[in-house]
Scaffold this motif. Sequence first.
Motif, PDB file in Angstrom:
ATOM      1  N   SER A 466      45.117  41.725  43.117  1.00 24.70           N
ATOM      2  CA  SER A 466      44.744  41.784  41.704  1.00 24.70           C
ATOM      3  C   SER A 466      43.897  43.026  41.450  1.00 24.70           C
ATOM      4  O   SER A 466      42.966  43.313  42.216  1.00 24.70           O
ATOM      5  CB  SER A 466      43.964  40.533  41.291  1.00 24.70           C
ATOM      6  N   TYR A 468      41.947  45.136  38.045  1.00 21.31           N
ATOM      7  CA  TYR A 468      41.609  45.008  36.633  1.00 21.31           C
ATOM      8  C   TYR A 468      40.692  46.135  36.194  1.00 21.31           C
ATOM      9  O   TYR A 468      39.964  46.739  36.985  1.00 21.31           O
ATOM     10  CB  TYR A 468      40.946  43.656  36.349  1.00 21.31           C
ATOM     11  N   ARG A 486      44.840  43.595  33.308  1.00 21.43           N
ATOM     12  CA  ARG A 486      44.831  43.039  34.666  1.00 21.43           C
ATOM     13  C   ARG A 486      46.240  43.096  35.244  1.00 21.43           C
ATOM     14  O   ARG A 486      47.233  42.839  34.539  1.00 21.43           O
ATOM     15  CB  ARG A 486      44.318  41.597  34.651  1.00 21.43           C
ATOM     16  N   TYR A 487      46.316  43.411  36.538  1.00 20.70           N
ATOM     17  CA  TYR A 487      47.588  43.414  37.260  1.00 20.70           C
ATOM     18  C   TYR A 487      47.484  42.436  38.425  1.00 20.70           C
ATOM     19  O   TYR A 487      46.516  42.456  39.191  1.00 20.70           O
ATOM     20  CB  TYR A 487      47.900  44.811  37.799  1.00 20.70           C
ATOM     21  N   ASP A 488      48.491  41.561  38.556  1.00 24.72           N
ATOM     22  CA  ASP A 488      48.545  40.593  39.649  1.00 24.72           C
ATOM     23  C   ASP A 488      49.891  40.699  40.344  1.00 24.72           C
ATOM     24  O   ASP A 488      50.946  40.733  39.691  1.00 24.72           O
ATOM     25  CB  ASP A 488      48.363  39.162  39.136  1.00 24.72           C
ATOM     26  N   ARG A 489      49.844  40.730  41.682  1.00 27.83           N
ATOM     27  CA  ARG A 489      51.047  40.669  42.513  1.00 27.83           C
ATOM     28  C   ARG A 489      50.910  39.467  43.432  1.00 27.83           C
ATOM     29  O   ARG A 489      50.045  39.427  44.306  1.00 27.83           O
ATOM     30  CB  ARG A 489      51.196  41.947  43.340  1.00 27.83           C
ATOM     31  N   PHE A 497      55.130  39.784  39.955  1.00 30.44           N
ATOM     32  CA  PHE A 497      54.023  40.629  39.534  1.00 30.44           C
ATOM     33  C   PHE A 497      53.963  40.625  38.015  1.00 30.44           C
ATOM     34  O   PHE A 497      54.974  40.382  37.331  1.00 30.44           O
ATOM     35  CB  PHE A 497      54.169  42.060  40.076  1.00 30.44           C
ATOM     36  N   HIS A 498      52.760  40.913  37.475  1.00 31.95           N
ATOM     37  CA  HIS A 498      52.602  40.784  36.032  1.00 31.95           C
ATOM     38  C   HIS A 498      51.393  41.588  35.572  1.00 31.95           C
ATOM     39  O   HIS A 498      50.393  41.704  36.287  1.00 31.95           O
ATOM     40  CB  HIS A 498      52.420  39.314  35.644  1.00 31.95           C
ATOM     41  N   PHE A 499      51.481  42.135  34.339  1.00 34.70           N
ATOM     42  CA  PHE A 499      50.369  42.788  33.667  1.00 34.70           C
ATOM     43  C   PHE A 499      49.859  41.866  32.552  1.00 34.70           C
ATOM     44  O   PHE A 499      50.652  41.308  31.796  1.00 34.70           O
ATOM     45  CB  PHE A 499      50.796  44.136  33.073  1.00 34.70           C
ATOM     46  N   SER A 500      48.537  41.725  32.467  1.00 29.35           N
ATOM     47  CA  SER A 500      47.937  40.809  31.495  1.00 29.35           C
ATOM     48  C   SER A 500      46.924  41.557  30.633  1.00 29.35           C
ATOM     49  O   SER A 500      45.821  41.879  31.097  1.00 29.35           O
ATOM     50  CB  SER A 500      47.233  39.648  32.207  1.00 29.35           C
TER      51      SER A 500
END
Length: 795
Positions: A466, A468, A486-489, A497-500
């Motif tokens: 993660s 951020y 925020r980026y999560d893998r 994976f996703h950008f928030s």
Amino acid sequence: MKKYFLCLLSLFCALLSFTALVHAQGEGAIHGVVMAEADRSSIPNTGVWLEGPTLPEPLQTTTGDDGHFGFQRLVPGQYSLVVAHAGFLEERTHFWLKPREVKNLTLQLALRPLAETVEVTTESVAVAGTHSPSSTVLHEQRIGNLPLGQRTNLPEIIVATAPGMIRSHDDFVHVRGSELALNVFINGVSFWENPHSVFSPGLSPDLIQSVNVMTGGFPAEYGNRFGGVLDVVTKSGFSMDNEGALTVGAGTALRHNLGVQYGGHTQKAAYFLFSSAFESARFLSPPGPRAIHDTGRGMRNFLQLDFNVNPTNFLKLVLMGDGTNFQIPKTALDDELRPDFNAFQRTRSQTAIFTWSRILSNDALLNTSFYQRWSRSLLLPSAEPLAATARSERTLHTTGIKSDLTRFFGRHTLKGGLDLVLLRPQEKLFYDYEGFRQFTHLLDAPHVHFDGPISFDQQKTGGQISLYLQDKVQLTDRLTVDAGLRYDRYTLASSHFHFSPRLNLAYRFLRTGTVLHGSYNHFFVPPAIENVLASSAGLSQRIREIGVALPPLRPVIENQFELGVTQPFHDNFRLGLTGYYRLSNDQLHTVLLPDSRVYNYANFDKAKAWGMEVKMDVPTLARVGLGGYLNYALSRVYLYNPVVAGFLEDSHHLEDDAAFLAPMDQTHTLTAGFTYRHPGSGLWLSMAFEYGSGVPSHGEGGRGDEEPMGEHGQEEAAMEHADEAITAASACSSPRGCFNCHGRHAQGTEAGPGLPGNSAKQVRRQVASIGFGAGIDNDANRLGRSTRPGPNDET
């Protein structure tokens, strides 16, 4: 594990040879700029003093050439900031610092009159907080005022004191349509286990210095679960003067507990030790009015060691060891017809967090934490021949590193960081449906068909990366913006994976003190860690009515919109009103293996939740000794078929696409409490009240005539047959046919996903409880120290 703990302890002891100055240590910070009121020019070489109950002595600094100053590593609590410069009036500002909060202040000094001396005292209104108006900050004293029976576990105090928290079976807490969604941060570090008793030993509220219960307005640094984020700051010996406390509680139904804590500091280091033991004959919420086979016992141990290496480097070590043994409750019908239906569960955990904080400058702070946890949950089956045999063992090894950098630029508070976590779960499951199948045949009740026993044993290694970046900026004296990304893998049962993006706003009307709040938060929620491997293994293909393996669990993608207002009134009374709307794709929901306490998960197509929350808070007023709070929430939660991933036992959820009221839906919830403190003697009395209108059972149809009966649907149907069979079987001295009525748990506490039926009536059981507390505070001087805004206030 033991070697790891010993190495950290040896490192701490070796560092004791260094010298350092002592003051309260935490992760909060205060940064500001001093200006002249007349022309808004910066004022260099201005003396700034910080005072507060958590500080052994005031901290002092001077502003730089640009008028900036900073105080780092502060624990949450009440503070006074004094600013003085020759030729200007002295100003004293009061405020509360929340857990790990970074407060950015702009202070304007007026010119000193020629013939008189005036001291200006104000309340800090420079920055409007961007958290939800429904968010609640609980400090040590308020937690200590709660009745002992309401603070054995952390979820209990959250339900009792924050709005919108829905208590369901097994004391689960659901928030804004999210099931089992409490996310606990311990000194900035988040672990993946749910804090509820049926999943983990939990965290004792008695070791908390302060906790911020957030329900909206989340900055980008928060991830994983977003029902209620509990940002906990633990107690430190730097705030204690070689003092301790012994707590003894006794009550009916074996509600006994014993706790001891002690802490203090030298010039170099500080220590805080906490240990507690507890038991109860109503350990989990029972499925009926009478608690049967519901006794639980546990112990929690906590040690925190703090050390100042030098004025710019600080080390902290937290060690925790916890465990519980408890019985799985059963119904009166079980007790009568299936006396050997006695299942047990054990939970254990060991945790270590090692934190290094470094002050890079007055405008920059670096925090790095290394953390690890070992946890284990073991479910032991009963010996009842007419019950399903379920034995489940879950072990999780968690190792991670989290680092973040906070930097001030004028009115900007920029924060960025990373969190790397390695997860190594192992799950063992044996489940034999045969006993329960025989029972349903005896009662001619509906049931599903398993193709033989299930035996599952798997271990995997995965984790999450993660990153951020967020900026909290005071655009004007009235408008505050907190924006971040925020980026999560995530890689474990599946890979995603996703950008928030996050955007939170607060606008303050200076004349009335009214604050308007608005936020848009986008969330990425990984699958729950409990039984994540079994839920993703396609076990539904072992059920003949389904016969296909569902895809592995998916993460939940959510959008939450929120609008609210906070209004201060006379005598520090504050009122907050919040409205929210939440839309979730691939919503997770628990699914039980029939006649067992083995929790798995399923992804529904989507979910919608909306509601309104009201929060009123009156901090304790010294002149009358009274304080209190009241929270009310109105909500609606819908789940949408079909199920798209995970584990499922009810084939209707694959065939239907209708919406239905979610099991955790509860229209009305209300909590309230008040405290009376006698400033002279230290005597205090408190009362807490909780009300819930009930969750749906035997269906309030969502659309059409659908009836949500739940993951316990076949058990509930069987129970109806069992109720009818009791009279017919009354001549038998020991009839051997009944089912484990955890489906009745659902009636009035939680029903599961929908099962179509012919009835659409609504059945809800209202629940209310009242708790009382009393005690004597030896530190009577602090009871009436201030009548300024309390810990729940936005300042």
